[in-house]
Scaffold this motif. Sequence first.
Motif, short mmCIF file in Angstrom:
data_model
loop_
_atom_site.label_atom_id
_atom_site.label_comp_id
_atom_site.label_asym_id
_atom_site.label_seq_id
_atom_site.Cartn_x
_atom_site.Cartn_y
_atom_site.Cartn_z
N ARG A 182 -0.15 -103.44 81.22
CA ARG A 182 1.19 -103.64 81.78
C ARG A 182 2.04 -104.53 80.90
NH1 ARG A 182 3.90 -108.43 82.86
NH2 ARG A 182 5.70 -107.95 84.18
N SER A 183 1.46 -105.61 80.35
CA SER A 183 2.21 -106.52 79.50
C SER A 183 2.64 -105.84 78.20
CB SER A 183 1.37 -107.77 79.19
OG SER A 183 1.08 -108.49 80.37
N ILE A 184 1.76 -105.03 77.64
CA ILE A 184 2.11 -104.28 76.42
C ILE A 184 3.25 -103.32 76.71
CG2 ILE A 184 1.28 -102.57 74.76
CD1 ILE A 184 -1.47 -103.91 74.95
N PHE A 185 3.20 -102.65 77.86
CA PHE A 185 4.28 -101.75 78.26
C PHE A 185 5.60 -102.51 78.35
CE2 PHE A 185 6.83 -100.73 82.08
CZ PHE A 185 7.47 -99.60 81.61
N ARG A 186 5.55 -103.69 78.95
CA ARG A 186 6.77 -104.48 79.10
C ARG A 186 7.34 -104.90 77.75
NH1 ARG A 186 10.01 -104.66 83.56
NH2 ARG A 186 8.82 -104.90 85.46
N VAL A 187 6.47 -105.24 76.81
CA VAL A 187 6.93 -105.59 75.47
C VAL A 187 7.63 -104.40 74.83
CG1 VAL A 187 6.15 -106.10 73.12
CG2 VAL A 187 5.27 -107.44 75.03
N VAL A 188 7.02 -103.23 74.93
CA VAL A 188 7.63 -102.01 74.38
C VAL A 188 8.97 -101.75 75.05
CG1 VAL A 188 7.39 -99.50 74.18
CG2 VAL A 188 5.42 -100.99 73.76
N GLU A 189 9.01 -101.94 76.36
CA GLU A 189 10.22 -101.73 77.14
C GLU A 189 11.37 -102.60 76.64
OE1 GLU A 189 10.86 -101.33 81.85
OE2 GLU A 189 10.38 -103.36 81.20
N TYR A 190 11.09 -103.89 76.45
CA TYR A 190 12.16 -104.80 76.03
C TYR A 190 12.50 -104.64 74.55
CZ TYR A 190 12.47 -107.16 80.50
OH TYR A 190 12.70 -107.43 81.82
N ILE A 191 11.53 -104.24 73.73
CA ILE A 191 11.83 -103.99 72.32
C ILE A 191 12.76 -102.79 72.19
CG2 ILE A 191 10.84 -103.14 70.16
CD1 ILE A 191 8.45 -104.94 70.61
N MET A 192 12.52 -101.74 72.97
CA MET A 192 13.36 -100.55 72.92
C MET A 192 14.75 -100.80 73.48
SD MET A 192 10.59 -97.53 73.82
CE MET A 192 11.76 -96.22 73.41
N GLY A 193 14.87 -101.83 74.32
CA GLY A 193 16.19 -102.22 74.80
C GLY A 193 16.70 -101.45 75.99
N ASN A 194 17.89 -101.81 76.39
CA ASN A 194 18.50 -101.27 77.61
C ASN A 194 18.71 -99.76 77.55
OD1 ASN A 194 19.36 -102.01 80.21
ND2 ASN A 194 21.49 -101.71 79.60
N LEU A 251 13.45 -98.04 80.14
CA LEU A 251 14.45 -98.57 81.06
C LEU A 251 15.42 -97.50 81.55
CD1 LEU A 251 15.32 -102.05 79.48
CD2 LEU A 251 14.20 -101.62 81.67
N SER A 252 15.34 -96.33 80.97
CA SER A 252 16.23 -95.25 81.39
C SER A 252 15.56 -94.28 82.36
CB SER A 252 16.71 -94.45 80.16
OG SER A 252 17.42 -95.29 79.26
N HIS A 253 14.26 -94.47 82.59
CA HIS A 253 13.52 -93.58 83.49
C HIS A 253 12.67 -94.41 84.44
CE1 HIS A 253 14.59 -91.07 80.02
NE2 HIS A 253 14.51 -90.03 80.84
N GLU A 254 12.89 -94.22 85.72
CA GLU A 254 12.24 -95.06 86.73
C GLU A 254 10.73 -94.86 86.80
OE1 GLU A 254 13.19 -96.55 91.25
OE2 GLU A 254 13.65 -94.47 90.74
N TRP A 255 10.24 -93.66 86.50
CA TRP A 255 8.82 -93.39 86.67
C TRP A 255 7.95 -94.32 85.81
CZ3 TRP A 255 5.47 -92.09 82.80
CH2 TRP A 255 6.00 -91.59 81.60
N THR A 256 8.48 -94.74 84.66
CA THR A 256 7.67 -95.59 83.78
C THR A 256 7.33 -96.92 84.44
OG1 THR A 256 9.66 -96.50 82.72
CG2 THR A 256 8.68 -94.54 81.72
N LEU A 257 8.26 -97.48 85.20
CA LEU A 257 8.01 -98.75 85.89
C LEU A 257 6.87 -98.59 86.90
CD1 LEU A 257 8.92 -101.72 86.66
CD2 LEU A 257 10.21 -100.60 88.49
N TYR A 258 6.89 -97.50 87.65
CA TYR A 258 5.89 -97.32 88.69
C TYR A 258 4.51 -97.00 88.11
CZ TYR A 258 9.46 -97.67 92.26
OH TYR A 258 10.46 -98.15 93.07
N VAL A 259 4.47 -96.21 87.04
CA VAL A 259 3.19 -95.84 86.45
C VAL A 259 2.56 -96.99 85.67
CG1 VAL A 259 2.05 -94.35 84.74
CG2 VAL A 259 3.72 -93.38 86.35
N PHE A 260 3.38 -97.70 84.87
CA PHE A 260 2.85 -98.72 83.96
C PHE A 260 3.00 -100.15 84.48
CE2 PHE A 260 3.81 -95.14 81.09
CZ PHE A 260 2.54 -94.94 80.58
#
Length: 287
Positions: A213-225, A230-239
């Motif tokens: 989950r932490s690695i996913f969050r890092v990728v999420e914030y690196i890719m930006g807004n 951050l543009s698809h809700e399913w990623t938050l629920y799955v990861f």
Amino acid sequence: MAELKPYRDSYYLWKYIPSTPAAALFVVLFSLGTCYIAWCIVKTRAFFCIVFTIGGLFEIVGYCARAVAKDRTEQLMPYVIQSLFILLAPALFAASVYMVLGRLIRCLRTESLSIVPARWLTTTFVCGDVISFVVQGTGGGVMVTANSMKTGESIILGGLFVQIIVFGLFVVTSAIFHARLNKRPTEPSLGKHSTWRSTMVMLYVASAFIMIRSIFRVVEYIMGNNGYPLSHEWTLYVFDAVLMLGVVSVFAWRFPGDIVPRKVQDFETVDGPMEMQGTGHDYSRTG
């Protein structure tokens, strides 16, 4: 009908309309898991696990905020509340995992097998976790008070890197301790009712979920807004949501209520129950 609205001018906080049913489902699931663990804490007097229930409450608050955000996509507070509380909850879960290993080492009388001195193990990792928590919380505060989303996200990213580094060191410490204990078992670890192996399985599974989950969050914030996560809700629920629910579930499955003072029947030795008193160790301390 819900409509995606801009926060200011043409700037959108959300890239999609958040799903109320999905958020409500996880509010219910985290509530059930957190209530069960709270009951286990009271039953076994394992009060060092209270921080875990606080993490569960953070998840509940975060998904409640997402549930009501469907018709408030132009408002900052629901967005920040759900973002910050869901972001910080795993740090509290991690703190509980650190404390479990420290107490397990003491109950098994295996202080000499840990590469980090037992008296400092919990303090060391929890302090790292606190730093990560504070940095991430500061990033969330910057998003609100300074009204700077990009700066806040950069600070949060730094906190996530700290969390990954600390957690990585913890996993290495756990694995080395486990290997050494298999080679040099102590009397409590050989007891016919000993549960240390299932406790270690719980720690490994919970650690894996938090790390992914932490690695996913890092990728999420690196890719930006404007990035895909951050543009698809399913990623938050799955990861995030599913993985953190997994942490709650595995913690409930192997709740560490038998490694608290005055309750050590699950760590029986071959000669009988292990006695806490007279061992020369202070089991009343946290970790």
